[in-house]
Design a protein around this motif. Sequence first.
Motif, PDB file in Angstrom:
ATOM      1  N   LYS A   1     -14.703   5.658   8.229  1.00  0.00           N
ATOM      2  CA  LYS A   1     -15.320   4.810   7.279  1.00  0.00           C
ATOM      3  C   LYS A   1     -16.334   5.476   6.410  1.00  0.00           C
ATOM      4  CE  LYS A   1     -16.600  -0.316   6.919  1.00  0.00           C
ATOM      5  NZ  LYS A   1     -15.874  -0.908   5.907  1.00  0.00           N
TER       6      LYS A   1
ATOM      7  N   ARG B   1     -15.677  10.326   2.688  1.00  0.00           N
ATOM      8  CA  ARG B   1     -15.568  11.036   1.235  1.00  0.00           C
ATOM      9  C   ARG B   1     -14.330  12.296   1.534  1.00  0.00           C
ATOM     10  NH1 ARG B   1     -21.209  11.960  -1.796  1.00  0.00           N
ATOM     11  NH2 ARG B   1     -21.415  13.194   0.564  1.00  0.00           N
TER      12      ARG B   1
ATOM     13  N   GLY C   1      -3.490   9.917   0.979  1.00  0.00           N
ATOM     14  CA  GLY C   1      -4.663   9.663   0.352  1.00  0.00           C
ATOM     15  C   GLY C   1      -4.456   7.859   0.598  1.00  0.00           C
ATOM     16  N   GLN C   2      -3.405   7.765  -0.045  1.00  0.00           N
ATOM     17  CA  GLN C   2      -3.179   6.177  -0.044  1.00  0.00           C
ATOM     18  C   GLN C   2      -3.263   5.461   1.201  1.00  0.00           C
ATOM     19  OE1 GLN C   2       0.374   4.850  -2.249  1.00  0.00           O
ATOM     20  NE2 GLN C   2      -0.091   6.883  -3.558  1.00  0.00           N
TER      21      GLN C   2
ATOM     22  N   SER D   1      -6.728   5.831   2.645  1.00  0.00           N
ATOM     23  CA  SER D   1      -7.862   4.327   2.366  1.00  0.00           C
ATOM     24  C   SER D   1      -8.100   2.803   3.238  1.00  0.00           C
ATOM     25  CB  SER D   1      -6.693   3.958   1.155  1.00  0.00           C
ATOM     26  OG  SER D   1      -7.321   5.442   0.392  1.00  0.00           O
ATOM     27  N   LYS D   2      -6.521   2.885   3.272  1.00  0.00           N
ATOM     28  CA  LYS D   2      -6.340   1.745   4.688  1.00  0.00           C
ATOM     29  C   LYS D   2      -7.578   1.921   5.477  1.00  0.00           C
ATOM     30  CE  LYS D   2      -1.486   0.427   3.944  1.00  0.00           C
ATOM     31  NZ  LYS D   2      -1.865  -1.077   3.139  1.00  0.00           N
TER      32      LYS D   2
ATOM     33  N   VAL E   1     -12.054   5.198   4.468  1.00  0.00           N
ATOM     34  CA  VAL E   1     -11.428   6.557   3.568  1.00  0.00           C
ATOM     35  C   VAL E   1     -11.707   6.578   2.435  1.00  0.00           C
ATOM     36  CG1 VAL E   1     -10.750   8.715   2.541  1.00  0.00           C
ATOM     37  CG2 VAL E   1     -10.500   8.305   5.158  1.00  0.00           C
ATOM     38  N   VAL E   2     -13.145   7.283   1.528  1.00  0.00           N
ATOM     39  CA  VAL E   2     -12.829   6.960  -0.032  1.00  0.00           C
ATOM     40  C   VAL E   2     -11.878   8.341  -0.314  1.00  0.00           C
ATOM     41  CG1 VAL E   2     -14.025   7.332  -2.152  1.00  0.00           C
ATOM     42  CG2 VAL E   2     -14.677   6.103   0.023  1.00  0.00           C
ATOM     43  N   GLN E   3     -10.824   7.848  -1.393  1.00  0.00           N
ATOM     44  CA  GLN E   3      -9.827   8.652  -1.254  1.00  0.00           C
ATOM     45  C   GLN E   3     -10.610   9.085  -3.152  1.00  0.00           C
ATOM     46  OE1 GLN E   3      -6.084   7.660  -3.007  1.00  0.00           O
ATOM     47  NE2 GLN E   3      -4.904   9.634  -2.367  1.00  0.00           N
TER      48      GLN E   3
END
Length: 364
Positions: free
Chosen positions: A169, A172, A180-181, A184-185, A188-190
Amino acid sequence: MTTRRTMIAGAAAAAAGLVAAPAIAQGLVEWRMVTAWPKDLPGAGVGAQRLADRIGVLTEGKLLVRLYPVGELVPGQENMDAVTNGKVEMAHGTAAYDLARSPAFAFFSAVPFGLTAGELNAWVYDGGGQALWNELAARFGIRAFLAGNTGAQFGGWFTREISGVADLKGLRFRIPGLAGQALSKLGVVQLLMPGGEIVGKLRAGELDAAEFMGPVNDAPFGFQDVAKFCYWPGFQDPCMAFQLQINRERFEALPKAQQAAVEAACAEENIRSLAQYNARTPAVLADFVAKGVQFRQFPAEVFQAFGKAVGEVMTDAVEGGDDLVRRIAGSYFGFRDRTLLWTRLGEQGFANMRLLPYDFPRGT
């Protein structure tokens, strides 16, 4: 009369010079290949030049390919458009860069939790993949062939340890594409940026983690100097295939023998590229160890969370696609399902057994 003949002869000579008469007389053709890489980039960039040279050899000098590294003739993100509209005849890169045009291109480059290099070759060459790729590429006025592969990759370079899903969480992470998508779930900051900017961002504390292309290509950038935790395996890229895109109309205008030579050169480079990556990686890893890099395996719960998130992203991408996207996905995932047992009993099983302790000759 003499003056008129002299003028006609002079005009004809000048015209011949403008269109390179010797090349026409000998049936020579010169094509331009743009790439997605710097010319001296290990593996990908060097391989693109090797492919260009090999096409010239196999066509006995009848088809000469002049290489233009990324940005020299065409901006990298415009390579496919340049091939489609005939500005250039060829482009060497990876189909992953074409996802904005169709999510189906992912299946011919790298799919998170997808096929390994050997499995991808099997699907494309003998499992129906190439025919589907031809159908997809035809929509954009191109032909495309496998033309290199990095093989397995790292999961990424991290400046801190990952002990569980909660550690993701706010992380970066420079990681492009479908992976990456998916991350993000998980909070993670893509982040996206060119390869040349990654190390500087890690050093400045503006990034917590990053993945690029694997050991051989990561080392020259200095990832090992700024991020001491290297996690494996590379769920996002079980392999990364390179491709050669060719303007379809110009390819089909070539003599059949030259078409076959181009295809053969691509297949040869596909083998040689993977061999080169596999041959050079062990020495790179030894250097990483000497410099204090700590290799860590992703915890099982993290890897399972990755898999679930990737499954959701892939399902959405396929269901949101057209009939061709769904047919390509169905073929790819069907092949993946069928090959799991053989991979486990064959290469995976042997590799696991080879790790057991026993006396065996050592090399130098």
